[in-house]
Design an enzyme around this catalytic site. Sequence first.
Site, PDB file in Angstrom:
ATOM      1  N   CYS A  74      -7.555 -12.167 -89.322  1.00  0.00           N
ATOM      2  CA  CYS A  74      -7.313 -10.856 -88.725  1.00  0.00           C
ATOM      3  C   CYS A  74      -8.460  -9.941 -89.128  1.00  0.00           C
ATOM      4  O   CYS A  74      -9.162 -10.208 -90.096  1.00  0.00           O
ATOM      5  CB  CYS A  74      -6.003 -10.259 -89.220  1.00  0.00           C
ATOM      6  SG  CYS A  74      -4.554 -11.213 -88.738  1.00  0.00           S
ATOM      7  N   GLU A 125      -1.223  -0.780 -85.842  1.00  0.00           N
ATOM      8  CA  GLU A 125      -2.346  -1.317 -85.088  1.00  0.00           C
ATOM      9  C   GLU A 125      -2.029  -1.640 -83.633  1.00  0.00           C
ATOM     10  O   GLU A 125      -0.957  -2.153 -83.325  1.00  0.00           O
ATOM     11  CB  GLU A 125      -2.845  -2.610 -85.756  1.00  0.00           C
ATOM     12  CG  GLU A 125      -3.350  -2.398 -87.160  1.00  0.00           C
ATOM     13  CD  GLU A 125      -3.819  -3.655 -87.843  1.00  0.00           C
ATOM     14  OE1 GLU A 125      -4.674  -3.530 -88.738  1.00  0.00           O
ATOM     15  OE2 GLU A 125      -3.349  -4.762 -87.497  1.00  0.00           O
TER      16      GLU A 125
END
Length: 182
Positions: A67, A116
């Site tokens: 990520c 996010e």
Amino acid sequence: MQTEHVILLNAQGVPTGTLEKYAAHTADTRLHLAFSSWLFNAKGQLLVTRRALSKKAWPGVWTNSVCGHPQLGESNEDAVIRRCRYELGVEITPPESIYPDFRYRATDPNGIVENEVCPVFAARTTSALQINDDEVMDYQWCDLADVLRGIDATPWAFSPWMVMQATNREARIRLSAFTQLK
């Protein structure tokens, strides 16, 4: 590696500025752009990684392969490639979008918030891993079906974003395509 930033977003997902990555992740993390990726080997196995204990959010937690955060002017796909090189030391096939509109907010046990807009990608590699210990403390190549059963049975054992991505029906279908040998 140079200092990374996050791209801050308004509620509609429009960029509003940047902030240094470490400073951005707090108990009041502002919405920002990220990406999540699932990496498969030539045998069709998924790489799951355990986040290094030095990570600010979710240290020591098992998660999907890589990520990160695209940098200003960088495409999500280029960011996936950059982070796979940095964290895993591997070259990958061009990342393919599997869950383009994924967005989440979650708070870790220490109170650090992830907030996010986080498109999800999958890719393949045939390279040997060269793990960056500052990012990854452990890893395992696994059959996707076993990982999905584990997530269904014990979601608390994985990062919340991995669980949310893996429980999306369309994402599961797209991930399954990567288990087919090419």
